[in-house]
Enzyme design. Structure first.
Site, PDB file in Angstrom:
ATOM      1  N   ARG A  37       0.829  -1.212   0.000  1.00 31.02           N
ATOM      2  CA  ARG A  37       0.000   0.000   0.000  1.00 31.02           C
ATOM      3  C   ARG A  37       0.860   1.258   0.000  1.00 31.02           C
ATOM      4  O   ARG A  37       0.430   2.286  -0.529  1.00 31.02           O
ATOM      5  CB  ARG A  37      -0.933  -0.007   1.204  1.00 31.02           C
ATOM      6  CG  ARG A  37      -2.102  -0.955   0.964  1.00 31.02           C
ATOM      7  CD  ARG A  37      -3.116  -0.867   2.068  1.00 31.02           C
ATOM      8  NE  ARG A  37      -4.372  -1.454   1.622  1.00 31.02           N
ATOM      9  CZ  ARG A  37      -5.268  -1.987   2.442  1.00 31.02           C
ATOM     10  NH1 ARG A  37      -5.041  -2.015   3.747  1.00 31.02           N
ATOM     11  NH2 ARG A  37      -6.383  -2.484   1.961  1.00 31.02           N
ATOM     12  N   GLY A 360      -8.916  -8.160  -0.314  1.00 27.51           N
ATOM     13  CA  GLY A 360      -7.708  -8.152   0.509  1.00 27.51           C
ATOM     14  C   GLY A 360      -7.019  -9.508   0.555  1.00 27.51           C
ATOM     15  O   GLY A 360      -5.802  -9.610   0.348  1.00 27.51           O
ATOM     16  N   GLY A 384     -12.926  -3.790   0.577  1.00 25.87           N
ATOM     17  CA  GLY A 384     -14.322  -3.370   0.692  1.00 25.87           C
ATOM     18  C   GLY A 384     -14.705  -2.336  -0.356  1.00 25.87           C
ATOM     19  O   GLY A 384     -15.781  -2.410  -0.949  1.00 25.87           O
TER      20      GLY A 384
HETATM   21  P1  ADP Z   1     -11.205 -11.479  -0.115  1.00 23.07           P
HETATM   22  O1  ADP Z   1     -10.599 -10.837   1.108  1.00 23.07           O
HETATM   23  O2  ADP Z   1     -10.222 -11.643  -1.230  1.00 23.07           O
HETATM   24  O3  ADP Z   1     -12.480 -10.804  -0.539  1.00 23.07           O
HETATM   25  P2  ADP Z   1     -12.576 -13.441   1.480  1.00 23.07           P
HETATM   26  O4  ADP Z   1     -12.306 -12.611   2.687  1.00 23.07           O
HETATM   27  O5  ADP Z   1     -13.961 -13.538   0.989  1.00 23.07           O
HETATM   28  O6  ADP Z   1     -11.615 -12.982   0.277  1.00 23.07           O
HETATM   29  O7  ADP Z   1     -12.132 -14.952   1.736  1.00 23.07           O
HETATM   30  C1  ADP Z   1     -10.823 -15.302   2.073  1.00 23.07           C
HETATM   31  C2  ADP Z   1     -10.796 -16.525   2.945  1.00 23.07           C
HETATM   32  O8  ADP Z   1     -11.585 -17.566   2.431  1.00 23.07           O
HETATM   33  C3  ADP Z   1      -9.386 -17.081   3.074  1.00 23.07           C
HETATM   34  O9  ADP Z   1      -8.916 -16.852   4.382  1.00 23.07           O
HETATM   35  C4  ADP Z   1      -9.549 -18.571   2.769  1.00 23.07           C
HETATM   36  O10 ADP Z   1      -8.848 -19.413   3.654  1.00 23.07           O
HETATM   37  C5  ADP Z   1     -11.041 -18.762   2.920  1.00 23.07           C
HETATM   38  N1  ADP Z   1     -11.516 -19.936   2.179  1.00 23.07           N
HETATM   39  C6  ADP Z   1     -11.423 -20.176   0.863  1.00 23.07           C
HETATM   40  N2  ADP Z   1     -11.922 -21.392   0.559  1.00 23.07           N
HETATM   41  C7  ADP Z   1     -12.359 -21.915   1.719  1.00 23.07           C
HETATM   42  C8  ADP Z   1     -12.967 -23.171   2.068  1.00 23.07           C
HETATM   43  N3  ADP Z   1     -13.225 -24.096   1.140  1.00 23.07           N
HETATM   44  N4  ADP Z   1     -13.267 -23.373   3.355  1.00 23.07           N
HETATM   45  C9  ADP Z   1     -13.001 -22.436   4.299  1.00 23.07           C
HETATM   46  N5  ADP Z   1     -12.423 -21.258   4.031  1.00 23.07           N
HETATM   47  C10 ADP Z   1     -12.107 -20.997   2.755  1.00 23.07           C
END
Ligand code: ADP
Ligand code: MG
Length: 405
Positions: A37, A360, A384
């Protein structure tokens, strides 16, 4: 109206320019673990320095409770910024007090000062507009113009993001300009075929994005924890995998809406089922319609998309001209369950067109898996904020800079 960009402020030589950046970096015992960042703010800062502006950079860091808290000091950020700019950076021990005023008064043309964490002042995030405005007025007294460049906070109506932009001549910096340009291309006239790849932990976090992008995309690919709610909606058993039972009806609605609109909804055909949520858990690949037919039975937990799914997803991604990806395909933090996320990241780097990573954890995932930022068209700095932009919401920090969604 379009976003007011830096050139709209005219010559900034000799002017005191406040740059509202997003220096909200992860820290471990006072050490910055990812300076992405800070690097993202460099183009704007370098431009202002080269113009001979007197730069006052500010940001929030973490969630201090409206009072000074050494753990959230921006001092390590000022230090790192100085290394990255290759020039000394002054640091003020307060936001709008004596230290900040002295630091600003000492600036010469082309100099940079960082003031302390904006959230050390309760006015920054106050619900009451009067309190926010009072803090913004104190900030405004430090500068002659505002360059807003903290894309990660534009969805927040906060003093330095919104009220300050009302008080001073203001414009977007290069980072916000780029984010808006790229994200806008994902909602208005994307080059086709346009694929949207969604994963991450919860469907309920992503409902707005799915709804807004469903009519715009040609293909929607669903992996990650949210895939199990989709598989359950198709009538499959999912063991102990993440499941939002209260979203099954909503998801059924998406499945039929996609069919009606001719959007290709690509769901996993296999998953990696594990004995539990642990890095060293036993695991096997199972077909999507047989997730409980493993040695773990109904206790199995799906922690990644399977290899067949990864292949199908990668092909669909490579065959697209525009790709937006949000949400890891599996629990990438554990190497045994990172293969799906890695395959998808690799496919994005091979897109002949625009590839965008948002979110993120998704941005952290590509870096942790060893992909250089420049192999993607764009990695959004705002989790977000980028999702709210793609949901079609009005973002106060952009509207105040002239942007109309
Ligand atoms: P971003 O921050 O990119 O928007 P999210 O916060 O929605 O993504 O999701 C990220 C989390 O989702 C990661 O910590 C990852 O471990 C978790 N995740 C992905 N697939 C699974 C799964 N099958 N079961 C549990 N957690 C999962
Ligand atoms: Mg996240």
């Amino acid at each position: 109206m379009a976003l007011r960009t830096l050139d709209s402020l005219g010559s900034l030589a000799g002017k005191r320019v406040i740059v509202r950046a997003d220096f909200n970096v992860p820290l471990k015992e006072g050490v910055i673990t990812d300076d992405g960042r800070i690097r993202a703010a460099l183009p704007t800062l370098n431009h202002l320095i080269n113009q001979g502006a007197r730069v006052i950079a500010c940001s929030h860091l973490g969630r201090p409770d409206g009072a000074p808290d050494a753990k959230y000091s921006l001092a390590p950020v000022a230090q790192r910024l100085s290394e990255l700019l290759g020039t000394p950076v002054a640091f003020a021990r307060d936001t709008v007090g004596d230290s900040a005023r002295d630091a600003v008064a000492a600036l010469e043309d082309g100099d940079v000062a960082v003031i302390e964490n904006l959230r050390f002042n309760p006015g920054e995030t106050a619900k009451d507009v009067g309190e926010r405005r009072a803090f913004a007025e104190q900030l405004a007294a430090l500068g002659d113009a505002l360059v807003s460049d903290g894309f990660g906070v534009v969805h927040r109506k906060q003093a330095s993001v919104y009220e300050l932009a009302e008080l001073l001549p203001s414009a977007a910096g290069f980072l916000i300009e780029k984010e808006v340009d790229v994200l806008d291309r994902l909602t208005e006239n994307p080059e086709r075929p346009y694929a949207v790849v969604l994963g991450g932990s919860k469907v309920s976090d992503k409902l707005g994005v799915i709804e807004h992008l469903l009519p715009r995309a040609d293909k929607i690919l669903v992996g990650g924890g949210m895939m199990f709610t989709f598989l359950a909606a198709q009538g499959h058993k999912v063991g102990k995998s993440l499941l939002e039972a209260d979203q099954i009806d909503t998801v059924k609605g998406y499945i039929s809406a996609a069919a009606e609109k001719g959007v290709e909804l690509i769901l996993p055909v296999d998953a990696v089922m594990a004995s539990g949520f642990a890095a060293d858990a036993d695991h096997v690949v199972a077909a999507a319609d047989a997730l409980e037919d493993t040695p773990f039975g109904a206790d199995g937990m799906g922690l990644d998309i399977g290899p067949e799914t990864a292949k199908i997803f990668a092909d669909a991604i490579r065959g697209s001209k525009t790709v937006f990806w949000n949400g890891p395909m599996g629990v990438f933090e554990m190497p045994a369950f990172a293969a799906g996320t890695k395959a998808i990241a690799q496919a994005l780097t091979e897109v002949d067109g625009l590839s965008v990573v948002g979110g993120g954890d998704s941005a952290a995932a590509v870096r942790q898996l060893g992909f250089e930022d420049d192999r993607f068209g764009h990695i959004s700095t705002g989790g977000g904020a980028s999702l709210e932009f793609l949901e079609g919401k009005k973002l106060p920090g952009l509207e105040i800079l002239g942007w109309e969604a």
